[in-house]
Design a protein around this motif. Structure first.
Motif: not given
Length: 178
Positions: A37, A41-42, A68
Motif C-alpha cells: 500500500h 492511496g495506491g 489511488g
C-alpha cells in the motif's frame, strides 16, 4: 513504501524465474503473492508461481499498480515447457486511466516439439471519448511447412481482416475455413 514489502514483492517476481530452472532432480512448485500500500492511496500487487515435474515446467507472474486516483496499470508473463520439448510463452500489459481511456497489448508464441510454431501480437486502445482502435498479427507454420499469416485491425468500429496461406514451396493455397 515499506522496503521489506517491496523487497518481498521483488522476490516473488524474480523468484519465480529462478525456481523454474532448478536442479534436474528437483520437483515441486512455489507460489508467492505480495501487496504494498502506497502513501498516495495506491497499491502494488505481485503474484508469481513456478512448477516443475515429469510432464514439464512453467513459470508465471503478474504485477498490478494503482495510484489511488483511478489509474491502474499492469503486466504479466508466462512460460511453459513440456517434457516432449514443446514450449509456449506469453506476455502482456494493460492500463486504465481515470479519464476512461484504456488499453492492452500482448504477444504469445508456441513451438511444437515436431517443428510447428505460431506467434501472435496485438494491441487495442480506447480513448477518453470511447473511440476504439487496435490490431493483431498472427503467423503460424505447420510441421509440414505450410504457413498462415494474418492481420486484423479495428478502427472506429470497423473490423478488417486479411489472411494468406502458403505451402512449403511458397505457393498460395486455400486457408482452411475459407
Amino acid at each position: 513504501m515499506n522496503r521489506t514489502t517491496l523487497l518481498m514483492a521483488t522476490f516473488v517476481l524474480a523468484g519465480a524465474s529462478v525456481v523454474a530452472i532448478p536442479d534436474v532432480s528437483a520437483q515441486g512448485r512455489v507460489r508467492g503473492h505480495a501487496v504494498v500500500h502506497t502513501g498516495d492511496g495506491g497499491r502494488t500487487a505481485v503474484t508469481g508461481a513456478a512448477a516443475r515435474g515429469d510432464r514439464g515446467s512453467y513459470e508465471r507472474g503478474h504485477r498490478v499498480d494503482s495510484d489511488g486516483q483511478g489509474n491502474v496499470s499492469g503486466r504479466s508473463g508466462a512460460y511453459a515447457a513440456g517434457a516432449d520439448g514443446g514450449t509456449a510463452q506469453r506476455q502482456g500489459s494493460f492500463y486504465r486511466n481515470a479519464d476512461g481511456s484504456a488499453g492492452r497489448q500482448g504477444s504469445a508464441s508456441v513451438n511444437g516439439p515436431n517443428g510447428g510454431n505460431a506467434t501472435t501480437s496485438g494491441s487495442i486502445a480506447r480513448d477518453a471519448s470511447g473511440n476504439v482502435n487496435g490490431n493483431r498479427s498472427t503467423s503460424a507454420t505447420g510441421q509440414n511447412g505450410n504457413t498462415y499469416n494474418g492481420s486484423t485491425t479495428v478502427q472506429n468500429g470497423t473490423v478488417t481482416h486479411t489472411g494468406t496461406c502458403t505451402n512449403a514451396a511458397g505457393e498460395t493455397i486455400a486457408c482452411r475455413g475459407n
